[in-house]
Design a protein around this motif. Structure first.
Motif, PDB file in Angstrom:
ATOM      1  N   UNK A 106      -3.459   4.996   9.650  1.00 39.08           N
ATOM      2  CA  UNK A 106      -2.959   4.174   8.544  1.00 39.08           C
ATOM      3  C   UNK A 106      -2.712   2.731   8.977  1.00 39.08           C
ATOM      4  N   UNK A 107      -3.125   2.386  10.192  1.00 42.69           N
ATOM      5  CA  UNK A 107      -2.880   1.054  10.740  1.00 42.69           C
ATOM      6  C   UNK A 107      -3.967   0.076  10.306  1.00 42.69           C
ATOM      7  N   UNK A 108      -3.536  -1.115   9.883  1.00 40.42           N
ATOM      8  CA  UNK A 108      -4.447  -2.188   9.480  1.00 40.42           C
ATOM      9  C   UNK A 108      -3.912  -3.480  10.077  1.00 40.42           C
ATOM     10  N   UNK A 109      -4.776  -4.273  10.691  1.00 40.40           N
ATOM     11  CA  UNK A 109      -4.337  -5.584  11.151  1.00 40.40           C
ATOM     12  C   UNK A 109      -5.162  -6.668  10.475  1.00 40.40           C
ATOM     13  N   UNK A 142      -7.565  -4.660   3.033  1.00 40.94           N
ATOM     14  CA  UNK A 142      -7.194  -3.245   3.091  1.00 40.94           C
ATOM     15  C   UNK A 142      -7.505  -2.529   1.783  1.00 40.94           C
ATOM     16  N   UNK A 143      -7.171  -3.175   0.664  1.00 43.88           N
ATOM     17  CA  UNK A 143      -7.396  -2.547  -0.646  1.00 43.88           C
ATOM     18  C   UNK A 143      -8.883  -2.450  -0.967  1.00 43.88           C
ATOM     19  N   UNK A 144      -9.607  -3.536  -0.738  1.00 42.45           N
ATOM     20  CA  UNK A 144     -11.034  -3.538  -1.072  1.00 42.45           C
ATOM     21  C   UNK A 144     -11.805  -2.488  -0.283  1.00 42.45           C
ATOM     22  N   UNK A 161      -0.271 -10.493  12.355  1.00 44.40           N
ATOM     23  CA  UNK A 161       0.069  -9.672  11.192  1.00 44.40           C
ATOM     24  C   UNK A 161      -0.602  -8.313  11.293  1.00 44.40           C
ATOM     25  N   UNK A 162       0.131  -7.290  10.864  1.00 42.59           N
ATOM     26  CA  UNK A 162      -0.424  -5.945  10.752  1.00 42.59           C
ATOM     27  C   UNK A 162       0.388  -5.202   9.699  1.00 42.59           C
TER      28      UNK A 162
END
Length: 261
Positions: free
Chosen positions: A92-95, A252-254, A103-104
């Motif tokens: 579930x990690x996004x940077x 992240x959403x796209x 930022x992450x």
């Protein structure tokens, strides 16, 4: 307990983040805050993201502990908590796509929706400033919510709100980075704190606390696992602009990153 004022709700949008390195007793503490983001093309669906610094969520294979408030059918049970612990959070990690941007975030959509006892308040995606507001000027009052020096209301799991003011021209990128400066005391544990201001008629998220300035012209990432020791903060902090948060969340959403089927 009713939370009728947005200033109170911010306390329940903020989450204390504890990471523990595997094969080590080293523990780091920082701050994150929940933002709800509409999912494009899917009416009424939103993603929930816990936004923080990259240096707080520095290794998605570390152990992670998040402490939420407990509720019942949407009503807060103050003083009762839900502790979420995982041996890793890489799914579930996004940077931020630019590795130089500190930022992450974590996609906590499934985690929250699958546990009806978790009580939270989320900040809205449309609260993110685009820095076009005419009232966004040097000297404007700002506040941030977090866990400075790991100080917080332990009995109720509530963070601390601190105030300051904008110390640079916010529409100009400080040192040619999408950042600006605030006049405020920024201490360890404040990493990842949301920075907010009131621009009539409502509040705006201006960014994320990332660094503190110390004497002799140094910049230092706000540490999450130690104090500043003999180094003396100048009472100035660096804030990553909310436009960078928007870039990360849009990506992240796209790409539907972190949604676990």
């Amino acid at each position: 307990m009713e939370l009728n004022h947005i200033q109170e709700q911010f306390f329940f949008s903020t989450v204390r983040i504890v990471t523990e390195e595997k094969n080590s007793d080293k523990i780091s503490i920082g701050t994150g805050f929940i933002i709800s983001v509409p999912v494009k093309g899917e009416e009424h669906k939103v993603g929930l993201y816990l936004v923080s610094n990259r240096h707080v969520l520095k290794n998605p294979d570390d152990r992670l502990k998040l402490t939420f408030h407990r509720g019942n059918k949407g009503r807060l049970k103050l003083g009762n908590f839900v502790n979420i612990q995982n041996d890793s959070f890489n799914q579930v990690y996004i940077d931020h796509i630019d590795p130089k941007v500190d930022l992450a975030c974590l996609n906590i959509t499934n985690l929250v929706y699958n546990d009806p006892e978790i009580f939270y308040k989320s900040m809205r995606y449309d609260m993110l400033s685009d820095f076009s507001e005419t009232d966004l000027l040097p000297g404007a009052s700002v506040w941030f919510v977090g866990y400075p020096e790991n100080r917080y209301d332990i009995s109720h799991n509530l963070p601390i709100l601190r105030k300051g003011s904008i110390a640079s021209i916010p529409k100009i990128d400080y040192n040619s980075r999408k950042e600006f400066v605030i006049d405020a005391q920024v201490f360890p544990g404040s990493s990842g704190s949301p920075l907010l201001t009131k621009i009539i008629p409502e509040c705006r998220i201006l960014g994320v606390i990332s660094q503190t300035m110390i004497r002799h012209g140094k910049l230092q990432t706000v540490p999450t696992d130690s104090t500043l020791g003999v180094e003396q903060p100048l009472g100035l902090g660096i804030v990553i602009k909310s436009t960078q948060i928007r870039e990360m969340l849009d990506h992240a959403i796209e790409n539907k990153i972190g949604f676990i089927e």
